[in-house]
Motif scaffolding. Structure first.
Motif, mmCIF file in Angstrom:
data_model
loop_
_atom_site.group_PDB
_atom_site.id
_atom_site.type_symbol
_atom_site.label_atom_id
_atom_site.label_comp_id
_atom_site.label_asym_id
_atom_site.label_seq_id
_atom_site.Cartn_x
_atom_site.Cartn_y
_atom_site.Cartn_z
ATOM 1 N N VAL A 480 0.687 -1.169 -0.143
ATOM 2 C CA VAL A 480 -0.059 -0.239 0.172
ATOM 3 C C VAL A 480 0.751 1.179 -0.030
ATOM 4 N N LYS A 481 1.833 1.179 0.885
ATOM 5 C CA LYS A 481 2.844 2.318 0.677
ATOM 6 C C LYS A 481 3.461 2.612 -0.408
ATOM 7 N N THR A 482 3.920 1.564 -0.966
ATOM 8 C CA THR A 482 4.607 1.835 -2.469
ATOM 9 C C THR A 482 3.636 2.243 -3.440
ATOM 10 N N ASP A 483 2.253 1.734 -3.253
ATOM 11 C CA ASP A 483 1.383 2.159 -4.201
ATOM 12 C C ASP A 483 1.324 3.735 -3.968
ATOM 13 N N PHE A 484 1.218 4.039 -2.458
ATOM 14 C CA PHE A 484 0.804 5.329 -2.340
ATOM 15 C C PHE A 484 1.809 6.176 -2.940
ATOM 16 N N ILE A 485 3.097 6.013 -2.856
ATOM 17 C CA ILE A 485 4.051 6.673 -3.446
ATOM 18 C C ILE A 485 4.043 6.799 -4.858
ATOM 19 N N THR A 486 3.511 5.565 -5.611
ATOM 20 C CA THR A 486 3.245 5.530 -7.147
ATOM 21 C C THR A 486 2.230 6.629 -7.478
ATOM 22 N N ILE A 487 0.854 6.451 -6.651
ATOM 23 C CA ILE A 487 -0.130 7.166 -6.977
ATOM 24 C C ILE A 487 0.010 8.622 -6.671
ATOM 25 N N ALA A 488 0.810 8.824 -5.288
ATOM 26 C CA ALA A 488 0.820 10.210 -4.873
ATOM 27 C C ALA A 488 1.603 10.946 -5.904
ATOM 28 N N VAL A 659 -11.438 -2.687 -0.163
ATOM 29 C CA VAL A 659 -11.398 -1.523 -0.975
ATOM 30 C C VAL A 659 -11.630 -0.287 0.187
ATOM 31 N N PHE A 660 -12.064 -0.613 1.601
ATOM 32 C CA PHE A 660 -12.222 0.607 2.495
ATOM 33 C C PHE A 660 -10.834 1.114 3.022
ATOM 34 N N GLU A 661 -9.899 0.185 2.671
ATOM 35 C CA GLU A 661 -8.474 0.482 3.129
ATOM 36 C C GLU A 661 -8.161 1.732 2.497
ATOM 37 N N LYS A 662 -7.133 2.535 2.992
ATOM 38 C CA LYS A 662 -6.675 3.853 2.267
ATOM 39 C C LYS A 662 -5.619 3.228 1.245
ATOM 40 N N PHE A 663 -5.589 4.153 0.160
ATOM 41 C CA PHE A 663 -4.775 3.877 -1.004
ATOM 42 C C PHE A 663 -4.940 2.346 -1.531
ATOM 43 N N TYR A 664 -5.991 1.696 -1.122
ATOM 44 C CA TYR A 664 -6.484 0.568 -1.892
ATOM 45 C C TYR A 664 -7.100 0.687 -3.187
ATOM 46 N N ARG A 665 -6.720 0.197 -3.988
ATOM 47 C CA ARG A 665 -7.430 0.045 -5.348
ATOM 48 C C ARG A 665 -6.959 -1.207 -6.145
ATOM 49 N N THR A 666 -7.944 -1.645 -6.972
ATOM 50 C CA THR A 666 -7.868 -2.834 -7.591
ATOM 51 C C THR A 666 -7.133 -2.688 -8.985
ATOM 52 N N GLY A 667 -7.035 -1.411 -9.527
ATOM 53 C CA GLY A 667 -6.542 -1.071 -10.772
ATOM 54 C C GLY A 667 -5.167 -1.132 -10.779
ATOM 55 N N ASP A 668 -4.669 -0.594 -11.798
ATOM 56 C CA ASP A 668 -3.111 -0.496 -11.979
ATOM 57 C C ASP A 668 -2.643 0.915 -11.236
ATOM 58 N N PRO A 669 -1.783 1.054 -10.132
ATOM 59 C CA PRO A 669 -1.570 2.334 -9.473
ATOM 60 C C PRO A 669 -0.852 3.384 -10.289
ATOM 61 N N SER A 670 -0.478 2.754 -11.398
ATOM 62 C CA SER A 670 0.582 3.889 -12.077
ATOM 63 C C SER A 670 -0.231 4.609 -13.135
ATOM 64 N N LEU A 671 -1.601 4.382 -13.061
ATOM 65 C CA LEU A 671 -2.530 5.153 -13.828
ATOM 66 C C LEU A 671 -3.156 6.231 -13.050
ATOM 67 N N HIS A 672 -3.052 7.533 -13.501
ATOM 68 C CA HIS A 672 -3.573 8.777 -12.660
ATOM 69 C C HIS A 672 -5.174 9.027 -12.883
ATOM 70 N N SER A 673 -5.861 9.847 -12.311
ATOM 71 C CA SER A 673 -7.128 9.790 -12.066
ATOM 72 C C SER A 673 -7.360 10.938 -12.908
ATOM 73 N N SER A 743 0.372 6.625 6.846
ATOM 74 C CA SER A 743 0.708 5.110 6.884
ATOM 75 C C SER A 743 1.081 4.816 8.056
ATOM 76 N N ILE A 744 1.261 3.499 8.153
ATOM 77 C CA ILE A 744 2.184 2.946 9.130
ATOM 78 C C ILE A 744 3.410 3.251 9.170
ATOM 79 N N SER A 745 3.969 3.850 10.356
ATOM 80 C CA SER A 745 5.071 4.347 10.300
ATOM 81 C C SER A 745 6.277 3.406 10.643
#
Ligand code: ADP
Length: 791
Positions: A480-488, A659-673, A743-745
């Motif tokens: 999730v953290k890695t995803d977050f970095i990618t997503i953010a 799906v209710f967890e933060k930064f959780y998404r089923t799609g490709d995290p490298s796609l932006h919104s 996120s969890i530190s």
């Protein structure tokens, strides 16, 4: 009455008086069944004394009335001693019979019960005398019923010791009944015999009431039969010897040598015959196996076992071999708060006979004292019938009763009871004798170290499992953290790049002096949109951080769900039209207004509906349904239920919580919104986290139902939101928002690892140094400390 009868009667009356004094003292101290014993002895004493008073016309029937009452009291005594139901009915029935008997006899003008030849005279009349008929009918029926009471109790007994107690009463009843019957009337000799018999019955009753363990009736019968067999054999051999001797002495004219030979032959014949009879009796009546080899084998095997189920299996197997029990098990004991002992049957796989049930023992109770302080074995029968356990609480008593075992022996290690070895009923339904309890305690003591090691292994395995699970959680959080970095980075970089690009164009156009006003306003519009997206994302991240620390503050005011949902949909109408989706809503208007933070709920519903738009292909349906959920406590506690259903791609059941967890998404995290409402347009994975935070902040619930995720079949998803009409008091309390945590530190992770290490250290401390020496599989920490620190 003869002089002998008088002296005998007097003597028995004195004995009765002594018995009454002893029973009376116990009745004052212990009450319960002792009161019935006192009543019985008092009636017998009074009846006897009246009979001794002479043959007066009233004394004789009066003594019979008292004996009849004694019969009724005997029934109550037996029922009370065996803790059987029905005492009240017995007393009412018996009391009515007694009143009818006494009433009819007295009403006849000349009471005749008990006078010489009363039965023959009374029955000889036509019609037969009512009192005598009642007396005869009552005494015969009463006698049968009195015998039936202990016999049915014996038949129904759940423990052999209870059956033995009932059997004992079945021996006492005939003595009392027959004794009283004889004493009631007849010749002085019969009366004397009756007194002696009734007195032995009363003694038996006193013994039965006052002893916790009456002698083993079946064993006594067996011994009696054995003795009878030996007597018969001896008599037969003597008879045979006498016969042979008489024949031979006749023929040899009294040769003494012949008698010696006969005597020697008889003795040679008698001794092995007696041995044989003893052997047969032992084989038939007590097929007890020799415990020593089985115990030795157990002692050897148990040291090699470290699996809890195997330890229990082996212990139960040995129990059944040595004591011939049908079942057995182990109850684990651990010390809880305030020194209470927590009891729980150990899981034992196939060999487990104990129900899964938890219990507790208070430190002040008699059971705790017996098993944990004195560390002595306990019989279930003693718990149910012993005065020492009369004060045991119902919960403690029920726990042991539910185990359906017969005896328990404490399993002791280092002077501490760590469990109980429970033995069930024996296959031959014999009670547990003192030697059996000793054997049970021996098996329990052999099991101590093995059980402790096995528990240690189980605990370590559980800890290992927890660590493995924690590791899985960490891996997921890492993802999730890695995803977050990618997503953010994607989410923020895209609008930033746009801002930068437009700024560059603006600069170069303005230096060239060719910037048209229309171009200028189009670029400014795009710049604003880009900065709005950034702002939105930052604001979402801030909201999630607040939700994380419970710091999302709400301003509650009356609001209608209809307005909330309409405001949530408003900015989406354009997209819904463009995507050719049809949206319907039903039942919103009928809902009661609720206390809510309108702005926040609009945000929550918008996040859900935007998802329905995003994950439903063009032309699909979105249906919103609402209804009241009444609560039994009244309208103020009702809830509203809103279901948002779409015909989209659906959500896999495995992801329905995630799906209710933060930064959780089923799609490709490298796609932006970039396409906030286009089909499958990816988002940062914060929408549902915020929706859940808001709904739960209102004291409500949110969940999703979907048959699964399928791009072809489109099973759709339904998001359910339930909100209380009036939020609970906690909803109004908000934690001040001080730290932003996304996120969890590394600190949290380190703290968790420290917790794990502390738990391991506690475990070692609890189990002592041997824990390290025991044959336990090494526990591999799934995450190394330095690895955690470097995060
Ligand atoms: P996002 O910003 O990615 O939409 P959300 O928290 O709103 O983040 O949703 C998380 C994930 O849940 C989404 O990435 C998507 O995979 C899934 N999801 C949410 N709503 C739906 C829906 N109605 N249909 C199918 N999938 C959904």
């Amino acid at each position: 009455m003869s002089f002998f009868s008088l002296i005998l009667g007097l003597g028995i009356s004195i004995f009765f008086a002594l018995l009454l004094a002893v029973a009376g003292r116990d009745a004052l101290r212990l009450r319960g069944v002792y009161r019935w014993l006192v009543a019985l002895v008092a009636l017998l004493l009074a009846g006897n004394t009246l009979r001794l008073a002479g043959e007066s016309p009233l004394a004789v029937p009066a003594s019979l009335y008292l004996y009849s009452a004694a019969l009724v009291v005997t029934g109550a005594l037996i029922l009370s001693d065996l803790k059987r139901p029905g005492r009240r009915i017995w007393l009412i029935g018996g009391g009515l019979w007694w009143l009818a008997l006494v009433g009819s006899d007295l009403a006849s003008g000349s009471p005749m019960l008990g006078h010489p030849d009363w039965i023959a005279t009374g029955l000889g009349q036509s019609p037969p005398d009512l009192a005598i008929t009642l007396a005869l009918a009552g005494w015969s029926a009463g006698g049968l019923l009195l015998l039936a009471l202990p016999l049915t109790a014996c038949w129904r007994a759940h423990l052999p010791e209870v059956a033995n107690r009932a059997l004992f009463w079945a021996l006492v009843v005939p003595l009392l009944w027959f004794g009283l019957f004889l004493a009631a009337g007849g010749t002085p000799a019969l009366i004397s015999a009756g007194w002696i018999t009734a007195f032995s019955g009363a003694l038996g009753a006193a013994y039965g009431v006052s002893t916790q363990h009456p002698f083993h009736v079946r064993q006594a019968i067996r011994r009696g039969m054995g003795l009878l067999a030996v007597i018969l054999i001896t008599a037969a051999v003597i008879l045979l010897a006498l016969l042979v001797a008489s024949i031979l002495t006749r023929e040899t004219e009294g040769d003494a040598l012949v008698l010696v030979v006969v005597a020697l032959a008889a003795a040679a014949f008698y001794v092995p015959l007696r041995e044989l009879a003893g052997w047969v009796l032992r084989r038939v009546f007590s097929p007890a196996a020799d415990a020593a080899p089985a115990l030795r084998l157990y002692g050897q095997q148990i040291t090699t076992v470290i699996d809890l189920e195997q330890v229990i299996h082996l212990a139960v197997q040995t129990l059944s071999r040595v004591l011939d029990v049908r079942s057995g098990g182990v109850v684990l004991a651990s010390f809880g708060e305030e020194g209470r002992v927590m009891l729980e049957p150990a899981p034992a796989g196939d060999s487990g006979a104990l129900p899964a049930r938890k219990g507790q023992l208070g430190q002040k109770g008699a059971l705790y004292h017996r098993l944990f302080v004195r560390k002595m074995p306990l019989l279930q029968y003693d718990l149910e019938f012993g005065q020492a356990y009369a004060e045991v609480s119902a919960a403690e008593r029920d726990f042991f009763t539910d185990l359906r075992m017969s005896a328990y022996a404490p399993i002791i290690v280092d002077g501490r009871t760590i469990g109980l070895l429970a033995g069930g009923a024996k296959c031959n339904d014999e009670p547990y004798y003192a030697a059996d309890l000793e054997t049970l305690a021996t098996i329990a003591s052999y099991s101590g170290f093995a059980l402790r090691n096995a528990r240690l292994v189980t605990d370590l395995r559980r800890l290992n499992k927890q660590l493995e699970m924690a590791n899985v959680d960490f891996e997921r959080l890492d993802r999730v953290k890695t995803d977050f970095i990618t997503i953010a980075s994607h989410e923020l970089r895209t609008p930033l790049a746009q801002v930068r690009g437009y700024a560059d164009i603006l600069e170069s156009l303005s230096t060239q002096g060719v910037l048209q006003p229309e171009q200028m306003s189009a670029m400014m519009h795009n710049l604003r949109k880009a900065s709005e997206r950034m702002e939105e994302l930052i604001s979402d991240m801030l909201d999630v951080s607040k939700i994380d620390v419970d710091a999302l503050d709400f301003h509650f005011a009356p609001a209608t769900l209809e307005a909330i949902v309409r405001m949530a949909i408003d900015p989406l109408t354009e997209a819904i039209r463009a995507r050719k989706l049809s949206l319907s809503a039903r039942g919103l208007r009928q809902l009661s207004p609720i206390e809510a933070d309108m702005q926040r709920l609009v945000q929550a519903f918008r996040n859900i509906i935007v998802n329905a738009v995003k994950y439903t292909p063009d032309g699909g349906l979105i249906d919103i349904r609402a209804e009241m959920e009444p609560h039994p406590d009244g309208p103020g506690t009702d809830s509203v239920h809103i279901a948002i259903k779409d015909t989209g791609i659906g959500i896999d059941p495995a992801n329905q919580e995630l799906v209710f967890e933060k930064f959780y998404r089923t799609g490709d995290p490298s796609l932006h919104s970039s396409g906030a409402t286009k089909f499958l347009g990816a988002g940062p994975g914060l929408g549902l986290t915020i929706a859940r935070g808001i709904v739960e902040g209102h004291g409500g619930r949110i969940w999703v139902e979907s048959a699964g995720c399928d791009m072809e079949k489109l099973p759709g998803s339904t998001f359910h939101v339930v909100l209380p009409v009036r939020p609970p008091a906690e909803a109004y309390q908000v934690t001040p928002f001080e730290v932003t945590r996304l996120s969890i530190s590394a600190g949290e992770r380190r703290e968790f690892m420290e917790q794990v290490q502390r738990a391991q250290a506690d475990l070692k401390a609890e189990w002592g140094a041997e824990a390290e020496d025991s044959q336990t599989p090494p526990v591999k920490p799934p995450l190394q400390e330095d690895q955690a620190a470097s995060e």
